[in-house]
Design a protein around this motif. Structure first.
Motif, PDB file in Angstrom:
ATOM      1  N   GLY A   8     -29.290  10.316  38.376  1.00  0.00           N
ATOM      2  CA  GLY A   8     -30.094   9.365  38.993  1.00  0.00           C
ATOM      3  C   GLY A   8     -29.790   7.887  38.383  1.00  0.00           C
ATOM      4  N   ASP A   9     -30.585   6.947  38.736  1.00  0.00           N
ATOM      5  CA  ASP A   9     -30.474   5.562  38.157  1.00  0.00           C
ATOM      6  C   ASP A   9     -31.078   5.610  36.658  1.00  0.00           C
ATOM      7  OD1 ASP A   9     -32.682   5.821  39.454  1.00  0.00           O
ATOM      8  OD2 ASP A   9     -32.608   3.866  40.621  1.00  0.00           O
ATOM      9  N   GLY A  10     -32.023   6.258  36.614  1.00  0.00           N
ATOM     10  CA  GLY A  10     -32.334   6.607  34.963  1.00  0.00           C
ATOM     11  C   GLY A  10     -31.305   7.145  34.124  1.00  0.00           C
ATOM     12  N   SER A  11     -30.683   8.128  34.662  1.00  0.00           N
ATOM     13  CA  SER A  11     -29.273   8.511  33.881  1.00  0.00           C
ATOM     14  C   SER A  11     -28.314   7.430  33.896  1.00  0.00           C
ATOM     15  CB  SER A  11     -28.818   9.877  34.662  1.00  0.00           C
ATOM     16  OG  SER A  11     -29.733  11.212  34.236  1.00  0.00           O
ATOM     17  N   GLY A  48     -32.251  19.269  29.539  1.00  0.00           N
ATOM     18  CA  GLY A  48     -32.399  18.326  30.533  1.00  0.00           C
ATOM     19  C   GLY A  48     -32.440  17.140  30.216  1.00  0.00           C
ATOM     20  N   ALA A  49     -31.805  16.480  29.156  1.00  0.00           N
ATOM     21  CA  ALA A  49     -31.842  15.274  28.879  1.00  0.00           C
ATOM     22  C   ALA A  49     -31.201  14.331  29.929  1.00  0.00           C
ATOM     23  CB  ALA A  49     -31.159  14.789  27.472  1.00  0.00           C
ATOM     24  N   LEU A  50     -31.531  13.136  30.253  1.00  0.00           N
ATOM     25  CA  LEU A  50     -31.038  12.272  31.385  1.00  0.00           C
ATOM     26  C   LEU A  50     -29.581  11.826  30.615  1.00  0.00           C
ATOM     27  CD1 LEU A  50     -34.066  10.064  32.554  1.00  0.00           C
ATOM     28  CD2 LEU A  50     -32.960  12.262  33.443  1.00  0.00           C
ATOM     29  N   VAL A  54     -36.761   4.103  40.098  1.00  0.00           N
ATOM     30  CA  VAL A  54     -37.726   4.860  39.479  1.00  0.00           C
ATOM     31  C   VAL A  54     -37.331   6.078  38.741  1.00  0.00           C
ATOM     32  CG1 VAL A  54     -38.149   6.313  41.791  1.00  0.00           C
ATOM     33  CG2 VAL A  54     -40.114   5.744  40.342  1.00  0.00           C
ATOM     34  N   TYR A  55     -38.311   6.394  37.768  1.00  0.00           N
ATOM     35  CA  TYR A  55     -38.059   7.615  37.050  1.00  0.00           C
ATOM     36  C   TYR A  55     -38.919   8.886  38.096  1.00  0.00           C
ATOM     37  CZ  TYR A  55     -36.359   5.534  32.795  1.00  0.00           C
ATOM     38  OH  TYR A  55     -35.737   5.084  31.979  1.00  0.00           O
ATOM     39  N   GLY A  56     -38.124   9.007  39.140  1.00  0.00           N
ATOM     40  CA  GLY A  56     -38.806   9.674  40.177  1.00  0.00           C
ATOM     41  C   GLY A  56     -39.403  10.915  39.968  1.00  0.00           C
ATOM     42  N   TRP A  57     -38.654  11.819  38.974  1.00  0.00           N
ATOM     43  CA  TRP A  57     -39.238  13.093  38.957  1.00  0.00           C
ATOM     44  C   TRP A  57     -40.351  13.029  38.223  1.00  0.00           C
ATOM     45  CZ3 TRP A  57     -37.122  18.195  39.231  1.00  0.00           C
ATOM     46  CH2 TRP A  57     -37.750  19.165  38.490  1.00  0.00           C
ATOM     47  N   ASN A 103     -32.972   4.780  43.158  1.00  0.00           N
ATOM     48  CA  ASN A 103     -34.268   4.676  43.760  1.00  0.00           C
ATOM     49  C   ASN A 103     -35.246   3.902  42.724  1.00  0.00           C
ATOM     50  OD1 ASN A 103     -34.859   6.550  41.571  1.00  0.00           O
ATOM     51  ND2 ASN A 103     -35.080   8.195  42.900  1.00  0.00           N
ATOM     52  N   GLY A 133     -33.461  14.813  37.291  1.00  0.00           N
ATOM     53  CA  GLY A 133     -34.071  13.734  38.438  1.00  0.00           C
ATOM     54  C   GLY A 133     -33.707  14.569  39.710  1.00  0.00           C
ATOM     55  N   THR A 134     -33.374  13.571  40.784  1.00  0.00           N
ATOM     56  CA  THR A 134     -33.098  14.135  42.152  1.00  0.00           C
ATOM     57  C   THR A 134     -31.805  15.065  42.210  1.00  0.00           C
ATOM     58  OG1 THR A 134     -33.952  12.077  42.857  1.00  0.00           O
ATOM     59  CG2 THR A 134     -32.469  13.482  44.358  1.00  0.00           C
ATOM     60  N   LEU A 192     -37.679  10.093  44.907  1.00  0.00           N
ATOM     61  CA  LEU A 192     -38.035  11.414  44.705  1.00  0.00           C
ATOM     62  C   LEU A 192     -39.383  11.776  45.082  1.00  0.00           C
ATOM     63  CD1 LEU A 192     -36.927  14.521  44.098  1.00  0.00           C
ATOM     64  CD2 LEU A 192     -37.113  13.767  41.698  1.00  0.00           C
TER      65      LEU A 192
HETATM   66  C1  LIG Z   1     -33.621  11.528  27.445  1.00  0.00           C
HETATM   67  C2  LIG Z   1     -34.584  12.032  28.531  1.00  0.00           C
HETATM   68  N1  LIG Z   1     -36.031  11.473  28.616  1.00  0.00           N
HETATM   69  C3  LIG Z   1     -37.023  11.636  29.431  1.00  0.00           C
HETATM   70  C4  LIG Z   1     -36.844  12.663  30.250  1.00  0.00           C
HETATM   71  C5  LIG Z   1     -37.882  13.157  31.171  1.00  0.00           C
HETATM   72  N2  LIG Z   1     -37.228  12.815  32.527  1.00  0.00           N
HETATM   73  C6  LIG Z   1     -36.965  14.023  33.479  1.00  0.00           C
HETATM   74  S1  LIG Z   1     -36.806  13.533  34.763  1.00  0.00           S
HETATM   75  C7  LIG Z   1     -37.012  11.891  34.474  1.00  0.00           C
HETATM   76  C8  LIG Z   1     -36.746  10.864  35.740  1.00  0.00           C
HETATM   77  C9  LIG Z   1     -35.430  10.704  36.107  1.00  0.00           C
HETATM   78  O1  LIG Z   1     -35.272   9.563  36.590  1.00  0.00           O
HETATM   79  P1  LIG Z   1     -33.761   9.247  37.423  1.00  0.00           P
HETATM   80  O2  LIG Z   1     -32.664   9.565  36.664  1.00  0.00           O
HETATM   81  O3  LIG Z   1     -34.010   7.639  38.058  1.00  0.00           O
HETATM   82  O4  LIG Z   1     -33.775  10.167  38.539  1.00  0.00           O
HETATM   83  P2  LIG Z   1     -34.983  10.357  39.724  1.00  0.00           P
HETATM   84  O5  LIG Z   1     -35.854  11.309  39.382  1.00  0.00           O
HETATM   85  O6  LIG Z   1     -35.427   9.182  39.918  1.00  0.00           O
HETATM   86  O7  LIG Z   1     -34.118  10.845  40.699  1.00  0.00           O
HETATM   87  C10 LIG Z   1     -37.388  11.913  33.110  1.00  0.00           C
HETATM   88  C11 LIG Z   1     -37.841  10.354  32.493  1.00  0.00           C
HETATM   89  C12 LIG Z   1     -35.454  13.388  30.411  1.00  0.00           C
HETATM   90  N3  LIG Z   1     -35.275  14.301  30.951  1.00  0.00           N
HETATM   91  N4  LIG Z   1     -34.612  13.145  29.241  1.00  0.00           N
END
Ligand SMILES: Cc1ncc(C[n+]2csc(CCOP(=O)(O)OP(=O)(O)O)c2C)c(N)n1
Length: 569
Positions: free
Chosen positions: A458-461, A432-434, A488-491, A486, A406-407, A557
């Motif tokens: 990131g907030d996704g992580s 690169g798993a979150l 969002v899944y920004g990437w 943010n 992510g970011t 992002l």
């Molecule tokens: C387990 C997993 N599922 C899906 C993805 C695909 N992926 C790569 S970056 C990303 C978005 C990341 O979002 P966030 O953590 O919020 O960070 P941001 O990009 O918004 O800074 C996703 C879904 C991944 N890397 N790992």
């Protein structure tokens, strides 16, 4: 007259579970990360009863147990060990194990398993662990006999720490844990508990050829992958680069090969964390030396930089299968990076090239100038550049930073300056798993407790690892967590922006107050929305002697100027 006792009475035995514990201790293991289960009860009881000197860290998810073992292994230079039960314990431990294996990190996972006697009878948690783990590990086994326990552990440690390091998996069925093992079989070579345990030198013939190319090159560039830090070859690399006046670029995993304030240090190259300035150094080279680097898609921007055919290539790697896969190689060097770089230095003889670092200095200055404009921005929401700059200012050179995808990954890879050598910065670059950084930071901290460890996510992580906040609190770990918030899944949204005409689909989620979530677990936490509060809050968080979390509401992002070449077009 002496009476001979029956042989069987003289053989001292332990149980399979006790043997497993004994074999871990014999290999110098200090910490085991894991989570309990029904089939693990004999193993847990052996851990509870025996004097083994190892610490067990209870985690809240087997995935994070494996990530902790991975972070511990990366920073300690030792094998990381994790464990979990059968069924879900095996499927949940798997993501961490495969990341370690593909990142060449020695991690041993142990899963208990159902009894041999219960196989094939619809037994709860039954699963073919042998087949499941085979493609994901360097070495794996499901043990069918207690007597095999010592030999299996010796083979696993040998596989993990020799050649290309990697992961291993051992499944211990319940009845195998309870069966007898001869006590005299519990022995190990403790040097196999560290990596690289058996260094191999490259063919001197190829070393001579490589030295000849290096002597003749006008603008040689080293591109260092994770192999330099894994082999602890930084000293040999820097000495050689200085003699050749060669620029030294790294991959993300190669950060730590050379201090990034060194006159010859280019920084990170590639599509994630590379910039036009660092790419220009690679494009200007007439000889590229890949060191402990697979020359994969990210490092080479899909095999475009360096452009195939435009440069001569020396490729050094401990794994012969890596050479010649992506680039036509002029000189292959198979061997340990430390030994090979030292051999290259010797083969060069008295040759030196006067230090000429102007191009590198100019590239660095140009990259930094662009960064600084954004890093000093007082804009709201806070720019990611500002976060990197504030954190870089406050962290000591010996700190360890772990970045999630992510970011965090592109920004910290590009702009967080590693000042020194060795493992001071890392990210999970194989898959690169979150949700990796928080747990990996726990392992990193336990490996090097005297320095500050920071996880940036990131907030996704955050959504994928929040349960481990309890582990941080229970262990009172002074690790600082930074959430780039943010909503969002920004990437992915950035990918939809650059490649799909802003047809945004299923990438936005609602805002979470991560500081309040953390507080509910007992973590000291702050939420920051204004850039002028950032420095003060980070200072407090980093100084606190327990776990802290700083939730930073950031520019999304897809609206930022991320160092990701595919979006820069
Ligand atoms: C387990 C997993 N599922 C899906 C993805 C695909 N992926 C790569 S970056 C990303 C978005 C990341 O979002 P966030 O953590 O919020 O960070 P941001 O990009 O918004 O800074 C996703 C879904 C991944 N890397 N790992």
């Amino acid at each position: 007259m002496p009476v001979n006792k029956p042989v069987a009475a003289r053989v001292q035995t332990v149980t399979g579970a006790e043997a497993a514990v004994g074999m871990l201790a014999a290999h110098g293991v200090e910490i085991i990360f894991g989570l309990c289960g029904d089939t693990s009860l004999p193993f847990y009881d052996a851990l509870a009863r025996l004097e083994h000197g190892m610490r067990h860290v209870l985690t809240r998810d087997e995935r994070h147990a494996a990530y902790m073992a991975d972070g511990y292994a990366r920073v300690s230079g030792k094998v990381g060990v994790c464990e979990g039960p059968s069924g879900g314990g095996a499927t949940y431990i798997l993501p961490g194990l495969v990341e370690a294996n593909e990142s060449s990190i020695p991690v041993l996972a142990i899963n208990s398993d159902i009894s041999l006697a219960a196989r094939g009878r619809f037994t709860l948690t039954e699963l073919d662990q042998r087949a499941l783990m085979r493609p994901l590990t360097k070495w794996n086994a499901v043990l069918d006999r207690s007597a095999d326990v010592p030999r299996a552990f010796r083979a696993a440690f040998e596989a993990m720490t020799t050649g290309r390091p990697g992961a291993a998996h051992i499944a211990l069925p319940f009845d195998v844990q309870n069966g007898p093992v001869e006590k005299s079989e519990i022995w190990a070579d403790p040097t196999l508990g560290e990596y690289p345990s058996r260094r191999v030198a490259p063919d001197p013939f190829h070393v001579e050829l490589a030295a000849k190319l290096l002597r003749g090159a006008r603008r040689p560039v080293f591109i260092c992958g994770g192999g330099v830090v894994l082999a602890r070859a930084e000293h040999e690399l820097i000495e050689l680069a200085e003699r050749l006046s060669a620029a030294v670029a790294t991959t993300i995993s190669g950060k730590g090969s050379i201090p990034e304030d060194h006159a010859l240090a280019v920084g990170v190259v590639g599509s994630n964390g590379g910039t036009p300035e660092t790419r220009a150094i690679v494009d200007a080279a007439d000889l590229v030396v890949f060191v402990g680097c697979r020359a994969g898609s990210v490092t080479t921007e899909r095999w475009r930089h360096p452009a195939p055919g435009s440069v001569k290539v020396i490729h050094l790697d401990v794994d012969p299968a890596v050479l010649g896969v992506s680039y036509r190689v002029d000189v292959p060097l198979v061997g340990d990076a430390k030994l090979a770089l030292a051999a290259l230095g010797e083969a060069l003889g008295p040759f030196t090239r006067p230090l000429e670092a102007t191009a590198v200095a100019q590239a660095r200055a140009a990259k930094l100038a662009k960064f600084r404009v954004l890093a000093e921005s007082a804009a709201v929401p806070i720019k990611p550049e500002r976060v990197v700059a504030e954190l870089s200012k406050q962290l000591d050179a010996d700190a360890v930073v772990v970045a999630d995808p992510g970011t965090p990954c592109p920004y910290f890879s590009a702009y967080y300056p590693v000042r020194g050598t060795g493992r001071r910065y890392f990210s999970n670059r194989a898959h690169g798993a979150l949700g990796y950084a928080m747990a990996a930071a726990v392992g990193a901290h336990l490996a090097r407790p005297a320095v500050k460890t920071v996880a940036v996510m990131g907030d996704g992580s955050f959504g994928m690892c929040a349960g481990e906040l309890e582990t941080l609190v229970r262990l009172r770990l002074p690790v600082t967590l930074v959430v780039i918030s943010n909503s969002v899944y920004g990437w992915i949204k950035a990918g939809q922006k650059s490649g799909y005409h802003e047809r945004y689909f299923a990438v936005d989620f609602s805002a979470t107050d991560h500081a309040r979530v953390a507080e509910a677990f007992g973590v000291k936490a702050w939420r920051v929305t204004e850039p002028d509060r950032l420095a003060g809050v980070l200072q407090q968080a980093l100084a606190h002697d327990g776990p802290t979390l700083v939730d930073i509401v950031c520019q999304p992002l897809h609206e930022a100027r991320a160092p990701v070449s595919e979006w820069v077009a």
